[in-house]
Design an enzyme around this catalytic site. Structure first.
Site, PDB file in Angstrom:
ATOM      1  N   ASN A 216       0.842  -1.201   0.000  1.00 53.10           N
ATOM      2  CA  ASN A 216       0.000   0.000   0.000  1.00 53.10           C
ATOM      3  C   ASN A 216       0.874   1.247   0.000  1.00 53.10           C
ATOM      4  O   ASN A 216       1.965   1.268   0.576  1.00 53.10           O
ATOM      5  CB  ASN A 216      -1.018  -0.002   1.147  1.00 53.10           C
TER       6      ASN A 216
ATOM      7  N   GLU B  14       0.342   5.293   0.676  1.00 56.92           N
ATOM      8  CA  GLU B  14      -0.588   6.342   1.100  1.00 56.92           C
ATOM      9  C   GLU B  14      -0.123   7.710   0.597  1.00 56.92           C
ATOM     10  O   GLU B  14       0.955   7.842   0.025  1.00 56.92           O
ATOM     11  CB  GLU B  14      -0.721   6.296   2.630  1.00 56.92           C
ATOM     12  N   ASN B  15      -0.983   8.694   0.822  1.00 63.08           N
ATOM     13  CA  ASN B  15      -0.680  10.045   0.350  1.00 63.08           C
ATOM     14  C   ASN B  15      -1.261  11.060   1.338  1.00 63.08           C
ATOM     15  O   ASN B  15      -2.290  10.778   1.980  1.00 63.08           O
ATOM     16  CB  ASN B  15      -1.316  10.241  -1.042  1.00 63.08           C
TER      17      ASN B  15
ATOM     18  N   TYR C 261      -5.405  11.973   1.453  1.00 64.39           N
ATOM     19  CA  TYR C 261      -5.726  10.598   1.863  1.00 64.39           C
ATOM     20  C   TYR C 261      -6.395   9.698   0.818  1.00 64.39           C
ATOM     21  O   TYR C 261      -5.969   8.564   0.623  1.00 64.39           O
ATOM     22  CB  TYR C 261      -6.596  10.604   3.130  1.00 64.39           C
TER      23      TYR C 261
ATOM     24  N   CYS D 208      -4.125   0.656  -2.446  1.00 64.62           N
ATOM     25  CA  CYS D 208      -3.999  -0.562  -1.638  1.00 64.62           C
ATOM     26  C   CYS D 208      -2.936  -1.489  -2.243  1.00 64.62           C
ATOM     27  O   CYS D 208      -2.626  -1.418  -3.442  1.00 64.62           O
ATOM     28  CB  CYS D 208      -5.318  -1.320  -1.608  1.00 64.62           C
TER      29      CYS D 208
ATOM     30  N   GLU E  84      -3.150  -4.658  -2.901  1.00 65.41           N
ATOM     31  CA  GLU E  84      -3.666  -5.581  -3.916  1.00 65.41           C
ATOM     32  C   GLU E  84      -3.665  -4.931  -5.293  1.00 65.41           C
ATOM     33  O   GLU E  84      -3.215  -5.513  -6.285  1.00 65.41           O
ATOM     34  CB  GLU E  84      -5.104  -6.010  -3.575  1.00 65.41           C
TER      35      GLU E  84
ATOM     36  N   CYS F 165     -10.342  -4.653   0.618  1.00 70.05           N
ATOM     37  CA  CYS F 165     -11.438  -3.680   0.662  1.00 70.05           C
ATOM     38  C   CYS F 165     -12.352  -3.895  -0.546  1.00 70.05           C
ATOM     39  O   CYS F 165     -12.000  -4.591  -1.507  1.00 70.05           O
ATOM     40  CB  CYS F 165     -10.885  -2.258   0.688  1.00 70.05           C
TER      41      CYS F 165
ATOM     42  N   CYS G 141     -10.878  -3.088  -4.011  1.00 67.49           N
ATOM     43  CA  CYS G 141      -9.943  -4.120  -4.481  1.00 67.49           C
ATOM     44  C   CYS G 141     -10.686  -5.367  -4.947  1.00 67.49           C
ATOM     45  O   CYS G 141     -10.292  -6.009  -5.923  1.00 67.49           O
ATOM     46  CB  CYS G 141      -8.930  -4.475  -3.400  1.00 67.49           C
TER      47      CYS G 141
END
Ligand code: THU
Length: 138
Positions: free
Chosen positions: A45, A47-48, A51, A56, A58, A96, A99
């Site tokens: 994953n 992130e940024n 947000y 993710c 996957e 999630c 995904c």
């Protein structure tokens, strides 16, 4: 056949998890995607600070494989948790919804999704179990 290589798939996901960029959630996820020809692509994953644009593990693994021209997949392993660096996680990390839909684009309902806490502790679900009645344009 992915079943003979479950250990390798899980250890690849554990390895990918080390590269998780998750300074906001501190939830590190790794994924390892096996192609039908037996190649393994890893994803973590990312992130940024904005947000919602994070990705993710996957989908990161799928993007790596797809970018390399791969289109046929045999299994994916996923590991995730807040633990910093050990190889035994306290819980399973379930993909999630986004995904699950992403997986459904490329994989049949019987595609195996391996959720692992460690090399020895894992559960296998099918894509259809995790996302019944997936949306498809075809
Ligand atoms: N995450 C994944 O990488 N895969 C999942 O299936 C669930 C969530 C990531 C997204 C975010 O970086 C962090 O876990 C916490 O939600």
């Amino acid at each position: 056949m992915y079943k003979d290589r479950i250990n390798e798939l899980i250890s690849s996901a554990i390895d990918a998890r080390r590269n998780s960029y998750s300074p906001y959630s501190h939830f590190c996820v790794g994924a390892a995607l096996m192609t039908k020809s037996g190649k393994i692509y890893k994803g973590a994953n990312a992130e940024n600070s904005s947000y919602p644009i994070g990705i993710c593990a996957e989908r990161s693994a799928f993007a790596a494989a797809l970018s390399d021209g791969e289109r046929e997949f045999s299994a994916i392993a996923v590991v995730g948790g807040n633990e910093r660096e050990n190889n035994v996680l306290s819980d399973f990390c379930s993909p999630c919804g986004m995904c699950r839909q992403f997986i459904a684009e490329f994989c049949d309902g019987d595609f195996p999704i391996i959720l692992a806490k460690s090399i020895d502790e894992y559960k296998i679900y099918t894509a259809a179990e995790l996302l019944p009645f997936a949306f498809k344009l075809k």
